[in-house]
Scaffold this motif. Sequence first.
Motif, short mmCIF file in Angstrom:
data_model
loop_
_atom_site.label_atom_id
_atom_site.label_comp_id
_atom_site.label_asym_id
_atom_site.label_seq_id
_atom_site.Cartn_x
_atom_site.Cartn_y
_atom_site.Cartn_z
N ARG A 32 35.70 71.48 52.48
CA ARG A 32 34.34 70.95 52.54
C ARG A 32 33.96 70.42 51.16
O ARG A 32 33.75 71.20 50.22
N LEU A 49 30.18 74.24 61.72
CA LEU A 49 29.44 73.03 62.07
C LEU A 49 27.96 73.36 62.21
O LEU A 49 27.56 74.53 62.18
N ASP A 53 25.63 68.35 65.53
CA ASP A 53 26.89 67.68 65.26
C ASP A 53 27.58 67.35 66.58
O ASP A 53 27.36 68.01 67.61
N ARG A 248 26.28 64.83 62.71
CA ARG A 248 27.50 64.23 62.18
C ARG A 248 28.49 63.98 63.31
O ARG A 248 28.58 64.78 64.25
N ILE A 250 32.14 64.23 64.22
CA ILE A 250 33.37 64.88 63.78
C ILE A 250 34.48 64.49 64.74
O ILE A 250 34.47 64.90 65.92
N ASP A 291 32.12 61.21 60.08
CA ASP A 291 31.62 62.08 59.02
C ASP A 291 32.54 63.26 58.74
O ASP A 291 32.30 64.01 57.78
N GLY A 292 33.55 63.46 59.55
CA GLY A 292 34.48 64.56 59.35
C GLY A 292 35.61 64.48 60.35
O GLY A 292 35.56 63.71 61.32
N MET A 312 39.40 62.06 52.32
CA MET A 312 39.08 63.14 51.39
C MET A 312 39.41 62.82 49.93
O MET A 312 38.94 63.53 49.03
N LEU A 339 39.93 71.44 58.96
CA LEU A 339 38.65 70.77 59.14
C LEU A 339 38.31 70.11 57.82
O LEU A 339 38.10 70.80 56.81
N LEU A 340 38.24 68.78 57.83
CA LEU A 340 38.01 68.00 56.63
C LEU A 340 36.61 67.42 56.65
O LEU A 340 36.30 66.57 57.49
N LEU A 341 35.77 67.88 55.73
CA LEU A 341 34.38 67.43 55.66
C LEU A 341 34.13 66.88 54.25
O LEU A 341 33.98 67.64 53.30
N PRO A 342 34.16 65.56 54.09
CA PRO A 342 34.00 64.96 52.75
C PRO A 342 32.71 65.39 52.05
O PRO A 342 31.71 65.67 52.70
#
Length: 342
Positions: A32, A49, A53, A248, A250, A291-292, A312, A339-342
């Motif tokens: 994150r 989350l 979302d 978001r 995802i 967004d993810g 990322m 889980l990739l959340l910029p």
Amino acid sequence: MRVDLFDFELPQALIALRPVAPRDSARMLLARGSAPLADRIVRDLPDMLEPGDVLVFNDTRVIPAQLEGERGEARIGATLHKRIDLRRWQAFIRNAKRLREGDLVEFGANVTAIAEARHKDGSFTLAFEGDEPVEVLLERAGRMPLPPYIAGKRPTDERDQSDYQTMFAQKDGAVAAPTAALHFTPELISALDARGIKRETLTLHVGAGTFLPVKAKDTDDHAMHSEWGQIDGETAARLNAARAAGGRLIAVGTTSLRLLESAADDSGLVQPFSADTDIFITPGYRFRVVDGLMTNFHLPKSTLMMLVSALMGMERMKEVYAHAIANEYRFYSYGDSSLLLP
């Protein structure tokens, strides 16, 4: 951009040959922003989350697209990867040097096809004979198209018929599973619902090209494979409304992400979409609507490794993969998740 920038050493022991059971007990690495990486499990997803979302799933269904046949005395292997029309598919061919345009290939179980045309990449158009739908022929003569890094280690078996399908699989056409969604169970979906996490589905028929290595030395020289996808107008409207309300989007898997970005316009709205896409996302790409991303761990020097690095940042993904390898996460289609959340 140099392709070798996306290379890394992966111990063979970390390549998963079977999924864990239950599916949502797989490990999940949370990245994150610039926060420290966190080791979690997939069933923790609702807590990672926020209400509002939207998880966006791919509802494609894997077909038994691998065939073994004969052309005279020559053994011919075929992996269908893209439908052309009702009776013709483009296919990657094993032992292609023994196949010529116009040849008849017998796949057993009264399934035959004409090698109609050879393409520049060495693949062929196969025209299936008879009146039965090709899907019926494949159910009779085909087998589940496991990725080469699994099929090379063990044979396909009955377990793969269910293991390699997601719980969202509805629309026939994929020759590879959207593997990020393999981790979901009815129990996890109930927990997401209770948390107020929304979900939507789109369709991208994943092709075997997803497993092809990038042979070029520079990303500018790589020809991206195309896949057919669809987002209907009602789904696009709901996605846009959710994002406008602060939720978001995802993407569950790189296939969902690629289709969402293909359908997005410059103003950041998802438009209805029904066409092929060959979108190739590399570092420097400006994301429009995603967004993810929830995704498994990918092959070195692959287009998917480039995609997550675009999302990322390359240094962050090097950190993510170094952590995953050091902590023995399981890699690839049947492996663990991130889980990739910029």
